[in-house]
Design a protein around this motif. Structure first.
Motif, mmCIF file in Angstrom:
data_model
loop_
_atom_site.group_PDB
_atom_site.id
_atom_site.type_symbol
_atom_site.label_atom_id
_atom_site.label_comp_id
_atom_site.label_asym_id
_atom_site.label_seq_id
_atom_site.Cartn_x
_atom_site.Cartn_y
_atom_site.Cartn_z
ATOM 1 N N MET B 493 0.986 -7.494 -7.816
ATOM 2 C CA MET B 493 0.721 -7.463 -6.376
ATOM 3 C C MET B 493 -0.420 -8.415 -6.003
ATOM 4 O O MET B 493 -0.345 -9.131 -5.024
ATOM 5 C CB MET B 493 0.358 -6.038 -5.934
ATOM 6 C CG MET B 493 1.521 -5.084 -5.954
ATOM 7 S SD MET B 493 1.153 -3.533 -5.118
ATOM 8 C CE MET B 493 -0.087 -2.844 -6.154
ATOM 9 N N ASP B 498 0.365 -9.697 -2.208
ATOM 10 C CA ASP B 498 1.104 -8.641 -1.523
ATOM 11 C C ASP B 498 0.341 -8.191 -0.282
ATOM 12 O O ASP B 498 -0.835 -7.838 -0.360
ATOM 13 C CB ASP B 498 1.279 -7.446 -2.485
ATOM 14 C CG ASP B 498 2.287 -6.456 -1.968
ATOM 15 O OD1 ASP B 498 2.204 -6.120 -0.772
ATOM 16 O OD2 ASP B 498 3.144 -6.017 -2.754
ATOM 17 N N LYS B 500 0.302 -5.646 1.242
ATOM 18 C CA LYS B 500 -0.169 -4.263 1.204
ATOM 19 C C LYS B 500 -1.643 -4.174 0.828
ATOM 20 O O LYS B 500 -2.289 -3.169 1.061
ATOM 21 C CB LYS B 500 0.628 -3.479 0.139
ATOM 22 C CG LYS B 500 1.984 -3.011 0.617
ATOM 23 C CD LYS B 500 2.525 -1.907 -0.280
ATOM 24 C CE LYS B 500 2.976 -2.441 -1.629
ATOM 25 N NZ LYS B 500 3.824 -1.521 -2.378
ATOM 26 N N PRO C 31 7.563 -3.645 -11.721
ATOM 27 C CA PRO C 31 6.760 -4.701 -11.110
ATOM 28 C C PRO C 31 6.091 -5.557 -12.177
ATOM 29 O O PRO C 31 5.617 -5.048 -13.186
ATOM 30 C CB PRO C 31 5.734 -3.943 -10.284
ATOM 31 C CG PRO C 31 5.751 -2.547 -10.793
ATOM 32 C CD PRO C 31 7.085 -2.309 -11.380
#
Lengths: 312, 607, 322, 301
Positions: B493, B498, B500, C31
């Motif tokens: 991420m 990302d 978020k 992920p």
């Protein structure tokens, strides 16, 4: 018009085998059976175990799927009907099972057992339902408080009466009784049979009575069909079959009925001997080269027998 | 094993330090680099350097064992690799990736050039080097009598082989970096255009020359001096083997050789390694007859050490209190080459332009907000209470281990919630709707999404504590997805920006090169916050320029850079850490001091 | 019988195929990938190099392309390359499989050795204090999480008493191929094996006890007794013959449990096997290894259930396998 | 017609033949161990579920590094953990969460497994064949490994998703069990009778077949309830447990990863371990009584 007309009924079960478990053969449990039932009569289906008589009964009521042929009930073919249409007719045909122990759900009390068909077909208030069930339970000769008991609290005969009560709840026209007394004590058998006769009159029932016991059949049936290896070998009135058996197999069957009279016992033994000889010599007249029975051929209007075209 | 991810991170940092530690460097040639070190390396009982004075915890660990008895003749030692999982066993400097493989490698293989306490290459190793006037050419000479474990001499072509492997188009490891690429002709070779690396010239079996495109002080800390025994493992250049076959060959996994003090006798894959003495070691006869190195789970390490099964082991920080009073061991520690930080996402990585693009409208774009958040964190308490002093508040992005470059005048932002509130008030972050949380300057609701990694029992309470700290100054901070993420998910991420994530807690192993441009430069993909500024570009560039071979100049540049980072707060360093090691009291001549790697062969056990 | 085994093996192929597809797709959904973070160790690496490596390992292709490539190789026995371990998955697993099998077999044998006698005792003397003791033990073993028990065993027998080694599968100092090495392996096996086995007895004890209690009331047992067969013989000849049989049938499903249990045992006792490798590969996103381990576990269960069926048909004439 | 005397008889019969639930209660009352278990379990559950009434969750979750690893005292009945949080409070919330998880998984997986199992068992033949091929395949999956993979994938990892994942791997074992018993039941004439009486299939499954399998289901459910609570704990140990914002017995027990905590900080993990043990024993003893209740031969009452 006959109530039930079974035409060329066939029930086959597949045998799987080989590497990919394909269907390699069929068990012809019922292989082209024809008979008719007139309203109010008792028709006996007799034969040794495994001859296809039970399967025939189950196919008529729909527990086994007919592979071929027709089952005309009031002129309508049940064999090809889907479940939905069949349901309209099903309340007119009911079944009494052989084993009074396994045919009642041990988890339900008598009230729930007997009320089951009512709940499927009629919308009644609990009170009405209770009255109907109590009336019926008294009709079959059990005490009213029995309805809260569970099956394991009853004797075999009583259980069979519960089974009968359940079958009667919807006022059916035809009852298929699959060896209804064979699991019972001999002393109780007669009671139940008499009871069945009694209600036949009261409710205007037609019986298809399936049994391996010629004695029982003789006691209760108007007409009799003898089955062997999925086919009829002989059909006629009780009189025809008992006094004038034509087919070799029927003869053997009748000869096998135990004889109580010591005088006749010896005669019977001789008869058996003769039949055994006949079985060896006349085999070809009764069975084709595949060991299969021939089709029925009428001897008299009421009496037919499966023999070779050329006669006996 | 909640610990795993943290351990993985720790491992990575360890890899880094070991790997860079190994990259030899100069110092004597260039002169003076080492002079400002205020300590006497000769003594055994050195104390850990105390980072930035008052911020460092009041702990006092030795760097070397105190037992000064003679090493026992033919002693045997058991060393632990503290891991919850098996080691990978890719035992070659060019290919390995795990920390534990690095630990194993250090026993049987070493770099041709030794390094000093600043991780700069020296002439004390198996080879010497000389840097040309323009700092662009490095001449390396292998000393006599340096032999592989199979008796073959170590040749210059073996070092060339390492470069040929690292730059090979099929190479899939993480050691092809800009220091390797800096060798003249390397990019062409890497793209498969040439078969030769024009910048590496072999003069004879013992002498060779490296030419660089750009002069950079990084050469001194990043020079790759690990040779690969071409004759033993097989030659990729002649088609004798391929990179892929080489990586998985038994010559690397089952019976690898090096020219270090110990030879590998046997490996139980993933579990343990048995070494025996290399009698032909070029520095002299190693002290121990044999060493067993085995994987010990972090759950049982303290018990194993206590029982005396293990002579040397790293100790997880959360078990410090348990191990503190074990009386058959001695604890050694030094400040680790790493820091933990809170990163503030301020932009995106532009994959086309291959550079970071800062977004002035990002949620975390306000400098005051970032400063306030730094002030709000009570790192001192975390360090003292949770780590019993093994961690202490970080101040600047160049860690105190780099004595020459760490700027002590930058004091960081110590826990001061009042100041934080003041900063926010002044910047216009005020609670206008009275829900107890501040809105942003435009009066919009402000919810900051915080990503943190799982791993270690302490990860969760720390994340929680920071969120409480921030809530105390009126900032609503929520955990991304309501949970901690594992290593891969987390970096997946963070790397991909990302949306978020607004802020995250990460950690960097700094390695031995003080140059921060790999982590904070405009073109650095590891610059996860995507912070950029022209001043930053300028300073980072100056820090590795040819001028920077002058230590004072470089120091000044880096001081300026640290001030800039303190002011702009792309990331807020939270804690520095000690790396703790336990040594059984029978261990002698053991030191964890940087630059003492060459003494490994003297490590021994006393009666 | 041969035909049966052959058919079962044939059925295994589509099952494994489906299994591989599912786990492959799922693994890709995790992920990040093996390259994520692998370069964190060296901030000087250029982003181009990172991309190049993703490309080299095919990590940028859509999953079906990757899966296609994987299947293409897998049918030839090549399960791909492990990124983390930098070697072919097959050779990586080869070393670990043996350890896991050894451990699992040990657990299986010891658990039967403990459970069968206890189950018989409890069944024969049901509702006595012996039975109550065994039943209580059984519930304890059922209720205790494996890792707590394993840790306690480790501390008590490994550290406090020091009877057994606390980690690893063998003492490296002992020469390979000798009897001493075998003993050393066995010695290392005892703690993890016992920890696993003592908690794996639940199903067997429970089943045996219940079945014996049921069988005791059956007519053929009563007949045997009324014929004057001594009580001991009633058990050995009549009851046990019937009750022990189905235990063989559970074998295949025991394997699923063993695989799950081995993960904990291997992690706690630093015993390098598949379970430990699985966890490592999950955290490291080493997709090829994850896929391979799941496949092996699946295959083990299939073979195990087949084995149960074969054993069952071999000892029970009523069950015929065509 | 029904006389007064008969009415009494009827009422008496009604009382003599209680429902299964009553039989179970009667059986439990006659088994001291089961009774104690029931009381204990109810006590634990009620306390745990009513805990939010007297525990402030926000406050409980607050980290306070000044009070880490405190020994049990009056302020902290069971001491504090590494974040200075009260263990007793977490134990209560944890019990609630763990029990909810265990129960939900048991119910969801039970219901699903039961439905599928009944369908396969009732219809047999082709339907059974299809369902069994699918279940055979699912049985091959190493479930723990799959659950771990799923946990890694799922972005929103909460009690809800956790329950779904666990249920997804718990149902087919049950379906298989129910199906094999169902196939045997199916051959019995009471099922045939219902068919000939025109009872729809679903009704036969639910009201005829199911009651005859209920004891099996109940026993199996009590076991799985215990297993599911344990599994949650084990996953936490491997690092795949629930997020820390959801305290569970697992998060507490998983503190026991090193000897120091096991020996010197027992108050964190031991109470939770004991509680799990006690709950599992209780559930199992109650399950035993239930099992006996469903089998007339073994009844104590």
């Amino acid at each position: 018009m006959s109530l039930l007309n079974v035409k060329d009924l066939q029930v086959h079960f597949p045998i799987r085998g080989g590497f990919f478990r394909r269907v390699v053969d069929q068990v012809r449990a019922v292989d082209g059976v024809n008979f008719e039932l007139e309203p109010g009569e008792t028709y006996g289906l007799v034969g040794e175990s495994g001859c296809g008589k039970t399967t025939t009964g189950r196919a008529i009521i729909g527990l086994n799927k007919a592979t071929g042929g027709e089952v005309l009930f009031n002129g309508e073919n049940l064999a090809t009907m889907n479940g939905h249409d069949r349901k309209k007719h099903i309340r007119d045909i009911q079944m009494i099972f052989q084993d009074p122990y396994s045919s009642l759900n041990g988890r339900k009390n008598v009230l729930n057992i007997i009320a089951e068909p009512l709940r499927n077909f009629e919308r009644l208030s609990p009170k009405e339902e209770l009255t109907r069930v109590q009336n019926m339970i008294e009709r079959v000769g059990l005490s009213p408080e029995s309805i809260y008991k569970y099956p394991h609290q009853f004797s075999g005969g009583q259980r069979q009466r519960i089974g009968i009560a359940r079958a009667l709840m919807l006022n059916p026209k035809l009852i298929i009784a699959d060896e209804p007394v064979s699991a019972l004590d001999v002393s109780v058998q007669a009671q139940v049979l008499n009871f069945m006769r009694e209600i036949q009159k009261d409710f205007g029932l037609t019986y298809l009575f399936i049994s391996h016991d010629l004695g029982v059949i003789k006691h209760i049936c108007d007409r009799i069909g003898i089955m062997y290896k999925g086919r009829f070998v002989e059909e006629g009135t009780a009189e025809d079959v008992y006094t004038n058996p034509q087919h070799l197999y029927t003869k053997r069957l009748i000869a096998a009925i135990p004889e109580m009279d010591p005088v006749k016992r010896f005669e019977k033994m001789e008869l058996r001997e003769q039949i055994n000889v006949a079985y060896r010599t006349e085999y070809d007249s009764y069975f084709d080269k595949d060991g299969r029975m021939f089709d029925l051929k009428p001897l008299t209007p009421t009496h037919s027998v499966a023999v070779h075209q050329g006669g006996m | 094993m909640k610990k795993r991810s943290l351990m993985l991170l720790a491992s990575l940092m360890l890899v880094l330090s070991v790997f860079l530690a190994a990259c030899s460097g100069d110092d004597s040639a260039d002169g003076g680099k080492d002079k400002d070190k205020g300590k006497d390396k000769g003594k055994d009982n050195e104390k850990t350097e105390e980072g930035s004075g008052d911020n460092a915890a009041e702990l006092d660990f030795p760097l070397a064992v105190s037992n000064d008895a003679e090493a026992m003749e033919d002693g045997e030692m058991t060393v632990a690799m503290v891991a919850g999982e098996p080691f990978e066993g890719t035992l070659n400097r060019n290919f390995y990736s795990g920390t534990y493989d690095a630990e194993i490698l250090s026993y049987f293989d070493e770099g041709l050039l030794d390094t000093d306490g600043d991780y700069l290459i020296t002439n004390e190793g198996a080879a010497t080097y000389e840097l040309s006037e323009d700092n662009k050419t490095l001449t390396l000479k292998i000393k006599d009598g340096v032999k592989w474990h199979d008796g073959e001499p170590v040749k210059t072509s073996d070092l060339l082989y390492s470069y040929q492997l690292l730059g090979h188009p099929d190479y899939a490891g993480n050691r092809y970096d800009f220091i390797i690429e800096n060798v003249v002709g390397m990019p062409e070779y890497h793209e498969g255009k040439t078969k030769e690396i024009s910048g590496i010239e072999i003069i004879n079996d013992q002498e060779m020359k490296f030419t660089y495109t750009e002069a950079s002080p990084s050469i001194l800390s990043g020079f790759w001096s690990y040779a690969t025994p071409r004759h033993y493992v097989g030659d990729v250049m002649t088609g004798e083997t391929t990179i892929k076959d080489l990586e998985s060959s038994d010559k690397i996994r089952v019976n690898p050789i090096g020219f270090g003090p110990y030879k590998i006798d046997k490996i139980v894959p993933g579990e343990s390694v048995l070494y025996s003495r290399n009698d032909d070691y070029w520095r002299g006869k190693p002290a121990l007859k044999s060493i067993v190195q085995k994987v010990v789970s972090p759950a049982t390490i303290v018990e194993s050490v206590k029982k005396g099964d293990i002579d040397l082991a790293t100790i997880p920080a959360d078990q410090y209190l348990t191990v503190k009073d074990v009386d058959n061991i001695e604890l050694l520690a030094q400040v680790d080459y790493a820091y933990t930080y809170i990163g503030f996402k301020q932009g995106k990585w532009d994959a086309k332009k291959k550079e970071n693009v800062t977004d002035p409208d990002a949620k975390m774009a306000s400098k005051e907000l970032r400063q306030a958040m730094w002030y709000a964190m009570d790192n001192a308490t975390i360090g003292e209470k949770l780590y019993h002093g093994l961690r202490f508040p970080g101040t600047s992005l160049i860690i105190p281990v780099f004595k020459s470059f760490h700027d002590e005048s930058v004091e960081g932002r110590m826990f001061d919630p009042e100041k934080a509130k003041q900063l926010l008030d002044d910047a216009g972050f005020e609670d206008k709707d009275g829900d107890g949380f501040r809105e942003d300057q435009n009066g919009e609701k402000l919810v900051i999404n915080f990503a943190s990694m799982s791993g270690g029992e302490t990860a969760e309470p720390i994340a929680k504590a920071y969120m409480q700290n921030w809530a105390d100054i009126g900032l609503k901070v929520e955990l991304v997805d309501g949970r901690l993420h594992d290593f891969n998910a987390f970096y997946d991420m963070v790397e991909n920006d990302d949306p978020k994530i607004d802020i995250y807690q990460g950690a960097w192993g700094t390695g031995s090169d003080p140059d921060p441009s790999g982590l904070y430069g405009r073109t650095a993909s590891f610059n996860y916050t995507r912070y950029t500024s022209e001043k930053n570009d300028e300073l980072l560039k100056a820090g590795t320029s040819e001028k920077a071979f002058d230590l004072e100049y470089r120091k000044d540049i880096y001081n300026q850079w640290q001030e800039l980072m303190y002011e702009d707060v792309p990331v807020a360093p939270t804690v520095y850490r000690y790396a703790l090691e336990a040594a059984n009291k029978r261990v002698v001549n053991y030191s964890i001091e940087p630059g003492k790697e060459s003494d490994r062969y003297k490590w021994g056990v006393a009666e | 019988m041969v035909k049966f085994i052959f058919r079962r093996l044939l059925v295994m192929i589509p099952q494994l195929f489906l299994l591989s597809l599912i786990i492959f797709v799922l693994a890709k959904q995790m992920p990040g990938d093996a390259v994520t973070g692998a370069f964190m160790g060296n901030p000087n690496v250029t982003p181009e190099q990172v991309e190049k490596i993703r490309e080299q390992y095919g990590l940028n292709d859509p999953w079906y392309v990757q899966y296609g490539a994987w299947v293409g190789k897998a049918v030839k026995g090549d399960l791909g390359q492990s990124y983390t371990h930098k070697q072919p998955v097959t050779s990586l697993l080869a070393g670990r499989v043996a350890n896991t099998i050894t451990l699992s077999l040990f657990v299986l044998i010891v658990s039967y050795a403990v459970a069968i006698p206890l189950g018989i005792l409890a069944g024969r003397w049901s509702d006595t204090w012996v039975d109550k003791l065994i039943v209580t033990y059984n519930y304890f073993s059922f209720a205790t999480p494996l890792f707590v028990f394993a840790l306690l065993m480790l501390f008590v027998f490994g550290f406090i008493l020091g009877w057994f080694p606390t980690g690893g599968s063998v003492d490296i100092r002992i020469e390979s191929g000798t009897f001493a090495q075998f003993m050393s392996k066995l010695h290392h096996l005892v703690l993890p094996g016992l920890s696993g086995a003592l908690l794996a007895t639940f199903g067997t004890i429970q089943y045996l006890r219940n079945d014996i209690i049921d069988t005791k009331l059956k007519d053929f047992v009563k007949t045997a007794r009324s014929k004057g067969v001594p009580e001991g013989k009633v058990y050995t000849r009549h009851i046990l013959r019937n009750s022990l049989l189905p235990i063989a049938a559970f074998l295949g499903y025991e394997i699923t449990g063993l695989i799950g249990g081995s993960i904990f045992l291997e992690v706690i006792f630093s015993y390098p096997g598949l379970g430990q490798l699985f966890i490592q590969s999950i955290t490291g996103r080493d997709f090829t290894v994850v896929t391979a381990i799941v496949m092996i576990s699946g295959a083990a269960v299939i073979v195990g259930t087949m084995l149960s069926d074969v054993i069952l048909s071999a000892i029970d004439p009523r069950i015929r396998i065509e | 017609m029904v006389t007064v005397n008969q009415k009494e008889l009827i009422a008496k019969e009604k009382a003599n033949n209680p429902s299964l639930l009553k039989t179970i209660w009667r059986e439990i009352r006659h088994d001291k161990l089961a009774l104690v278990s029931l009381v204990l379990l109810l006590g634990i559950i009620i306390t745990a579920y009513s805990s939010p009434l007297f525990i402030d969750q926000e406050q409980l979750q607050r980290v306070n590094f000044l009070e880490t690893w405190e020994k049990p005292s009056e302020t902290h009945l069971l001491g504090t953990d590494d974040g200075g949080r009260d263990v007793f409070g977490q134990l209560l919330l944890g019990t609630r969460n763990s029990f909810t998880i265990g129960l939900s998984v048991t119910l969801i997986a039970g219901l699903f497994g039961l439905t599928i199992g009944l369908i396969a068992g009732y219809f047999g033949g082709f339907v059974d064949n299809i369902i069994m091929r699918i279940i055979d395949f699912l049985m091959v999956l190493p479930s723990l490994m799959f659950i771990i993979v799923f946990i890694v994938i799922v972005p929103d990892y909460s009690v809800f998703t956790f329950v779904l994942m666990m249920s997804a791997f718990a149902w087919f074992g049950k379906a298989r069990l129910i199906r094999s018993k169902g196939l045997a039941e199916r051959e019995l004439d009471y099922i045939n009778a219902s068919k000939t009486l025109g009872t729809p299939s679903w009704k036969i499954m639910v009201f005829e077949m199911f009651p005859n399998l209920s004891s099996l289901v109940i026993v199996n459910m009590t076991l799985t309830l215990a297993v599911n609570i344990g599994l949650e704990t084990s996953l936490t140990f491997l690092g795949f447990g629930l997020p820390a914002s959801t305290p569970s017995l697992g998060t507490l027990i998983a503190f026991a990863t090193n000897p120091d905590i096991v020996q010197n900080k027992w108050w964190v993990w031991l109470p939770a371990s004991l509680l799990i043990l006690v709950m599992m024993l209780c559930i199992n003893y109650i399950g035993q009584a239930v099992k006996r209740a469903s089998d007339a031969r073994q009844r104590l009452a």
